[in-house]
Scaffold this active site. Sequence first.
Site, PDB file in Angstrom:
ATOM      1  N   HIS A  61     -16.819  27.652 -52.248  1.00 39.86           N
ATOM      2  CA  HIS A  61     -15.828  26.511 -51.966  1.00 39.86           C
ATOM      3  C   HIS A  61     -15.122  26.161 -53.042  1.00 39.86           C
ATOM      4  CE1 HIS A  61     -17.996  23.142 -54.182  1.00 39.86           C
ATOM      5  NE2 HIS A  61     -19.151  24.045 -54.140  1.00 39.86           N
ATOM      6  N   ASP A 164     -18.442  23.498 -60.745  1.00 37.72           N
ATOM      7  CA  ASP A 164     -19.120  23.618 -59.501  1.00 37.72           C
ATOM      8  C   ASP A 164     -18.066  23.222 -58.451  1.00 37.72           C
ATOM      9  OD1 ASP A 164     -20.626  23.890 -57.194  1.00 37.72           O
ATOM     10  OD2 ASP A 164     -21.703  22.248 -57.651  1.00 37.72           O
ATOM     11  N   GLU A 194     -16.385  21.628 -48.553  1.00 34.12           N
ATOM     12  CA  GLU A 194     -17.992  21.820 -48.622  1.00 34.12           C
ATOM     13  C   GLU A 194     -18.585  20.769 -49.038  1.00 34.12           C
ATOM     14  OE1 GLU A 194     -21.618  23.094 -50.577  1.00 34.12           O
ATOM     15  OE2 GLU A 194     -19.699  21.963 -51.610  1.00 34.12           O
ATOM     16  N   ASP A 217     -22.092  30.059 -55.499  1.00 31.43           N
ATOM     17  CA  ASP A 217     -21.977  28.691 -55.612  1.00 31.43           C
ATOM     18  C   ASP A 217     -23.059  28.245 -57.030  1.00 31.43           C
ATOM     19  OD1 ASP A 217     -21.433  25.817 -55.430  1.00 31.43           O
ATOM     20  OD2 ASP A 217     -22.070  25.616 -53.413  1.00 31.43           O
TER      21      ASP A 217
END
Length: 329
Positions: A61, A164, A194, A217
């Site tokens: 994502h 992230d 996401e 991820d």
Amino acid sequence: MLRELITKLAGFTAPSGSEQALAEYLLSIVKDYADETYIDTLGNAVAHKRGDGPHTLLTAHMDEPGVMVIHIDDCGFLRLVSVGNLAPTQLIGRQILFSNGVHGVLQAEQVKDKEAITFDKLYVDIGASSKEAAQDSVYIGLAGVVTEELVSIGDHALSGRALDNRVGCAVAIEVFRQAAADGKQVTLAFTSQETVGNRGIKTVAHRVQPDWALVIDGVPAGDTPGSKRMEVKLGKGPAVKIMDKSIVVPVAVKDHLIDAAKSANVDVQFEVRPDAGSDAGTLHLSTTGIPTGGISYPVRYVDSSSPIVDLRDAEQCVQILLKAVQSKA
């Protein structure tokens, strides 16, 4: 190479629903390795390479948590709502960068108990003297993010906004480049939204219909003082996803990733995270079911504006994923 790519990607402002500029840039990086690239109706950026073997879908994502303007008062101050998981008490005094380039500072109304502060008590000062002056720069529905400079921490770590999952995007690019060069049939999807409920991945799954999928991820590290119990440590290698709130990874996929790690001579950790979901959970329930696994890199302070990642973990993610794609029968 990976450090430079992560640094570039972390410079983009891409709160959920406002990923267009980043999506276009990501596709510009991989277009020469792909037979087809496109941005779909939900804003996912997709690259496909025809080739041999099972059709692999790699996903990461690209969005990040942010805020959105919902009100401008007569004095030019902005009121916000959260887009994703942001704690209001951690935002006081932080700088905000809106997706149109406007900067502001987050502050809170005076309250007796700071722990009781909610988004209703937060406002943004953009230096406007009136509602009309503010409206020259911002508008209702404009999204933004908390800014934080990307810096090196120690010998191998980085700290800064949006690691992230811009780290995951960088890892996915490297795996796609090498798998495509090896003649594998692989699709790379940088997914949208996401952070607000794994929305973008739904349309990717239905359009791509891969034979199997791998989600890249971050996973919270459990190695800091007083942290929540989690058997994942920074700098100790990638984590093979075993389960989260949305998926129990099929044994065959999990074992294949562990075997790939052994083949790459990389030590792995194991992600068991029953309190949070992921794109993997949505993906494996799509169409008639897609065998789905995940490789995660440890992240300290994952829900803050200054997470910390170890580049060695990211580099080893590339090694495992590439072996997994190359050896999939």
